[in-house]
Design a protein around this motif. Structure first.
Motif, PDB file in Angstrom:
ATOM      1  N   ILE A 188       0.915  -1.156   0.196  1.00 48.98           N
ATOM      2  CA  ILE A 188      -0.212  -0.034  -0.187  1.00 48.98           C
ATOM      3  C   ILE A 188       0.841   1.119  -0.039  1.00 48.98           C
ATOM      4  N   ILE A 189       0.178   2.510  -0.618  1.00 51.09           N
ATOM      5  CA  ILE A 189       1.048   3.487  -0.723  1.00 51.09           C
ATOM      6  C   ILE A 189       1.410   4.196   0.422  1.00 51.09           C
ATOM      7  N   ALA A 190       0.681   3.859   1.719  1.00 45.41           N
ATOM      8  CA  ALA A 190       1.342   4.364   3.024  1.00 45.41           C
ATOM      9  C   ALA A 190       2.377   3.873   3.226  1.00 45.41           C
ATOM     10  N   ALA A 191       2.454   2.574   3.305  1.00 42.87           N
ATOM     11  CA  ALA A 191       3.680   1.822   3.755  1.00 42.87           C
ATOM     12  C   ALA A 191       4.870   2.401   3.060  1.00 42.87           C
ATOM     13  N   GLN A 192       4.672   2.417   1.825  1.00 41.41           N
ATOM     14  CA  GLN A 192       5.775   2.685   1.000  1.00 41.41           C
ATOM     15  C   GLN A 192       6.343   4.240   1.118  1.00 41.41           C
ATOM     16  N   GLY A 193       5.434   4.988   1.389  1.00 35.50           N
ATOM     17  CA  GLY A 193       5.919   6.463   1.431  1.00 35.50           C
ATOM     18  C   GLY A 193       6.542   6.560   3.233  1.00 35.50           C
ATOM     19  N   ARG A 194       6.000   5.873   4.098  1.00 36.35           N
ATOM     20  CA  ARG A 194       6.418   6.382   5.369  1.00 36.35           C
ATOM     21  C   ARG A 194       7.856   5.492   5.585  1.00 36.35           C
ATOM     22  N   LYS A 195       7.850   4.464   4.806  1.00 35.02           N
ATOM     23  CA  LYS A 195       9.206   3.739   4.688  1.00 35.02           C
ATOM     24  C   LYS A 195      10.294   4.609   4.319  1.00 35.02           C
ATOM     25  N   ALA A 196       9.858   5.257   3.125  1.00 37.66           N
ATOM     26  CA  ALA A 196      10.925   6.073   2.444  1.00 37.66           C
ATOM     27  C   ALA A 196      11.350   7.494   3.115  1.00 37.66           C
ATOM     28  N   GLY A 197      10.297   7.740   4.012  1.00 39.75           N
ATOM     29  CA  GLY A 197      10.567   8.951   4.812  1.00 39.75           C
ATOM     30  C   GLY A 197      11.516   8.550   6.018  1.00 39.75           C
ATOM     31  N   ALA A 198      11.163   7.233   6.496  1.00 42.45           N
ATOM     32  CA  ALA A 198      12.059   7.021   7.940  1.00 42.45           C
ATOM     33  C   ALA A 198      13.445   6.841   7.551  1.00 42.45           C
ATOM     34  N   ILE A 199      13.573   6.143   6.092  1.00 45.11           N
ATOM     35  CA  ILE A 199      15.139   5.976   5.606  1.00 45.11           C
ATOM     36  C   ILE A 199      15.799   7.735   5.475  1.00 45.11           C
ATOM     37  N   ARG A 200      14.892   8.510   5.011  1.00 44.81           N
ATOM     38  CA  ARG A 200      15.310   9.726   4.717  1.00 44.81           C
ATOM     39  C   ARG A 200      15.834  10.425   6.001  1.00 44.81           C
ATOM     40  N   ALA A 201      14.942  10.226   7.017  1.00 40.15           N
ATOM     41  CA  ALA A 201      15.539  10.881   8.434  1.00 40.15           C
ATOM     42  C   ALA A 201      16.791  10.545   8.686  1.00 40.15           C
ATOM     43  N   TYR A 202      17.119   9.215   8.586  1.00 42.66           N
ATOM     44  CA  TYR A 202      18.426   8.652   8.986  1.00 42.66           C
ATOM     45  C   TYR A 202      19.410   9.251   8.178  1.00 42.66           C
ATOM     46  N   GLU A 203      19.085   9.164   6.798  1.00 43.55           N
ATOM     47  CA  GLU A 203      20.230   9.715   5.857  1.00 43.55           C
ATOM     48  C   GLU A 203      20.375  11.368   6.215  1.00 43.55           C
ATOM     49  N   LYS A 204      19.322  11.920   6.640  1.00 41.48           N
ATOM     50  CA  LYS A 204      19.670  13.278   6.667  1.00 41.48           C
ATOM     51  C   LYS A 204      20.436  13.767   7.849  1.00 41.48           C
ATOM     52  N   ARG A 205      20.369  13.010   8.661  1.00 32.74           N
ATOM     53  CA  ARG A 205      21.171  13.045  10.054  1.00 32.74           C
ATOM     54  C   ARG A 205      22.329  12.467  10.133  1.00 32.74           C
ATOM     55  N   GLY A 206      22.741  11.684   9.146  1.00 32.90           N
ATOM     56  CA  GLY A 206      24.095  10.969   9.045  1.00 32.90           C
ATOM     57  C   GLY A 206      24.108   9.695   9.981  1.00 32.90           C
ATOM     58  N   GLU A 207      22.979   9.343  10.201  1.00 38.52           N
ATOM     59  CA  GLU A 207      22.829   7.997  11.096  1.00 38.52           C
ATOM     60  C   GLU A 207      22.965   6.881  10.565  1.00 38.52           C
ATOM     61  N   SER A 208      23.666   5.976  10.864  1.00 37.44           N
ATOM     62  CA  SER A 208      23.579   4.525  10.210  1.00 37.44           C
ATOM     63  C   SER A 208      22.459   3.897  10.088  1.00 37.44           C
ATOM     64  N   LEU A 209      22.013   3.371   8.891  1.00 36.36           N
ATOM     65  CA  LEU A 209      20.960   2.647   8.462  1.00 36.36           C
ATOM     66  C   LEU A 209      21.055   1.346   9.067  1.00 36.36           C
TER      67      LEU A 209
END
Length: 330
Positions: A188-209
């Protein structure tokens, strides 16, 4: 029956002044408007909508097709947002609930056309792609919480990716570093978008995935959606050892509260919990109360109605932000 002439006599104004007030004409002097409104209340006057339709050659009615919205309480805000705008602008909102088993979309559209609606809002229970009949292209139509692939309709939907980024960012800002995201059905769209957003939050802060664990814990089996959230939570706590868990929706978060309690862990102290949707009473009933991202249902209903009210013709694909509601679980 009280007539418009009775109101005019009681208020001491001209007949046309009463008519302009009833039709929400902004050019009426404030003092005259107040006189008329007081007289309307005192006499119990009710406008004749049929007569108004004949004079205006417009119905003043906006159709609202609710695609199974009545199944889930928090989606009512889509209707509420549109309804409040209708009241404010002296319009009628005609709401028709449909579902695939009993009330069809085609019948709803035909019914609204018979009532000469000036525009239609089509709202879906959850964020998804929909297929609509060609007949809706004959009248101004706005899609709320859904969209079509053809691009022939204006739509307003929640910004799922931004919501994922915001709540994970809020968790990181509070010092949580190892976050397990128990997501919805990955199709579903919600799951896909929220997953991408979670990953982006880590990447923006330089946190290890490596410190972000994401898995879908709802899947389809024999035509039904089945949740393995409780089992997944036990496994992820034992193996990944998160200091916070993000849940795909509030009912799932409630399940995770039970799991943590059974393991002797205290929400908010031993482990943080965040979620999505702000589902009716659930977040406030949980103890400690649940931090969650509130879907912009009310705002989408208002946006869709205003688009029709302004008689816009531009095709727009609008995204509205969720609202972070911080409570005791983080």
């Amino acid at each position: 029956m009280v007539t418009i002439k009775d109101v005019a006599k009681h208020a001491g104004v001209a007949f046309k002044t009463v008519a302009r007030v009833v039709n929400n004409d902004p050019t009426v002097k404030p003092e005259n408007r107040e006189k008329v409104l007081r007289s309307i209340e005192a006499l119990g006057y009710r406008p004749n909508r049929a007569a108004q339709m004949t004079r205006r050659k417009k119905s003043g009615v906006i159709g609202f097709i609710a695609d199974e919205l009545l199944r889930i309480p928090y989606t009512f805000d889509l209707i509420r947002g549109a309804q409040e705008m209708a009241w404010k602008h002296n319009r009628e909102l005609m709401v028709l609930n449909i579902n695939e088993h009993k009330y069809s979309l085609e019948a709803a559209v035909d019914h609204l056309f018979q009532h000469r609606v000036e525009g239609i809002i089509y709202a879906s229970m959850y964020h998804r792609q929909v297929d609509l009949p060609d007949s809706l292209t004959q009248i101004p139509t706005v899609l709320a919480n859904c969209y079509t692939s053809c691009g022939r309709f204006t739509s307003v939907v929640p910004d799922e990716e931004l919501a994922g980024e915001q709540i994970v960012g809020a968790m990181l800002d509070k010092g949580y570093r190892r976050i397990a995201f128990l997501n919805l059905d990955e199709r579903i769209i919600a799951a896909q978008g929220r997953k991408a957003g979670a990953i982006r939050a880590y990447e923006k802060r330089g946190e290890s995935l490596q410190n972000l664990h994401i898995e879908s814990v709802i899947a389809e089996q024999d035509g039904k959606l089945v949740s393995r959230a409780r089992l997944a939570a036990c496994e992820v706590i034992k193996q990944f050892k998160p200091d916070a868990i993000l849940c795909g929706q509030d009912p799932m978060a409630m399940e995770i509260y039970f799991v943590l309690q059974s393991l002797g862990l205290k929400v908010g102290d031993d482990i943080g919990i965040g979620s999505f949707d702000n589902w009716d009473l659930i977040p406030e009933l949980l103890q400690p109360s649940l931090t969650t991202m509130a879907l912009p249902h009310y705002e989408m209903g208002r946006w869709a109605f205003n688009y029709l009210l302004d008689e816009r013709t531009d095709l727009v694909a609008s995204k509205l932000p969720f609202r972070l509601i911080s409570r005791g679980s983080l």
